[in-house]
Design a protein around this motif. Sequence first.
Motif, PDB file in Angstrom:
ATOM      1  N   ILE A 148      53.021  27.929  54.150  1.00 45.45           N
ATOM      2  CA  ILE A 148      54.352  27.901  54.747  1.00 45.45           C
ATOM      3  C   ILE A 148      55.251  28.993  54.183  1.00 45.45           C
ATOM      4  N   PHE A 149      54.794  29.729  53.189  1.00 47.63           N
ATOM      5  CA  PHE A 149      55.560  30.856  52.663  1.00 47.63           C
ATOM      6  C   PHE A 149      54.866  32.138  53.109  1.00 47.63           C
ATOM      7  N   SER A 150      55.655  33.120  53.501  1.00 48.05           N
ATOM      8  CA  SER A 150      55.087  34.280  54.182  1.00 48.05           C
ATOM      9  C   SER A 150      54.605  35.378  53.251  1.00 48.05           C
ATOM     10  N   ILE A 151      55.012  35.338  52.000  1.00 48.49           N
ATOM     11  CA  ILE A 151      54.501  36.325  51.053  1.00 48.49           C
ATOM     12  C   ILE A 151      53.953  35.606  49.833  1.00 48.49           C
ATOM     13  N   TYR A 152      52.780  36.031  49.404  1.00 50.23           N
ATOM     14  CA  TYR A 152      52.116  35.289  48.339  1.00 50.23           C
ATOM     15  C   TYR A 152      51.076  36.155  47.650  1.00 50.23           C
ATOM     16  N   THR A 153      50.791  35.798  46.448  1.00 53.98           N
ATOM     17  CA  THR A 153      49.731  36.411  45.644  1.00 53.98           C
ATOM     18  C   THR A 153      48.498  35.534  45.732  1.00 53.98           C
ATOM     19  N   MET A 154      47.346  36.169  45.834  1.00 52.59           N
ATOM     20  CA  MET A 154      46.087  35.435  45.816  1.00 52.59           C
ATOM     21  C   MET A 154      45.248  35.940  44.648  1.00 52.59           C
ATOM     22  N   GLY A 155      44.499  35.038  44.068  1.00 54.10           N
ATOM     23  CA  GLY A 155      43.716  35.435  42.910  1.00 54.10           C
ATOM     24  C   GLY A 155      42.509  34.550  42.694  1.00 54.10           C
ATOM     25  N   TRP A 156      41.679  34.973  41.757  1.00 52.01           N
ATOM     26  CA  TRP A 156      40.484  34.244  41.351  1.00 52.01           C
ATOM     27  C   TRP A 156      40.543  33.991  39.854  1.00 52.01           C
ATOM     28  N   TYR A 157      40.143  32.782  39.477  1.00 49.32           N
ATOM     29  CA  TYR A 157      40.159  32.365  38.080  1.00 49.32           C
ATOM     30  C   TYR A 157      38.835  31.690  37.752  1.00 49.32           C
ATOM     31  N   THR A 158      38.497  31.690  36.473  1.00 49.71           N
ATOM     32  CA  THR A 158      37.367  30.906  35.998  1.00 49.71           C
ATOM     33  C   THR A 158      37.851  29.947  34.923  1.00 49.71           C
ATOM     34  N   GLN A 159      37.069  28.912  34.722  1.00 45.23           N
ATOM     35  CA  GLN A 159      37.433  27.931  33.718  1.00 45.23           C
ATOM     36  C   GLN A 159      36.200  27.482  32.951  1.00 45.23           C
ATOM     37  N   ALA A 160      36.204  27.724  31.662  1.00 49.30           N
ATOM     38  CA  ALA A 160      35.129  27.256  30.807  1.00 49.30           C
ATOM     39  C   ALA A 160      35.434  25.821  30.368  1.00 49.30           C
ATOM     40  N   PRO A 161      34.407  25.033  30.066  1.00 51.28           N
ATOM     41  CA  PRO A 161      34.642  23.646  29.633  1.00 51.28           C
ATOM     42  C   PRO A 161      35.600  23.567  28.463  1.00 51.28           C
ATOM     43  N   GLY A 162      36.614  22.720  28.572  1.00 49.68           N
ATOM     44  CA  GLY A 162      37.561  22.510  27.499  1.00 49.68           C
ATOM     45  C   GLY A 162      38.630  23.586  27.353  1.00 49.68           C
TER      46      GLY A 162
END
Length: 119
Positions: free
Chosen positions: A28-42
Amino acid sequence: QVQLVESGGGLVQPGGSLRLSCAASRIIFSIYTMGWYTQAPGKQRELVASIASGGRTNYAESVKGRITISRDNAKNPVYLQMNSLNPEDTAVYYCNVASEPPFYPQSYWGQGTQVTVSS
């Protein structure tokens, strides 16, 4: 509610390549940042790469030169081209979309897609 659908993960041999995609809907917002993240356990999620609506990109030091983030016309989907993969890249990769000013701060996550680098 914003929905993010990720695809492209899988098993790849060291030195190989993968391309991840993330499509967002109900934004619903017309301008935005997109990204990729990783998550290690804990641990907290860590940035892999992001791209703002104006095209500015940001990369983790560990992936510079090997991974490229892109999107068309400041919209989505967003792509993550990963080359020269090594076992340390093995992780669940999460897509994120975050509003930019002047919109109220909002952030949404996808379910994640598994990337496994192994021989």
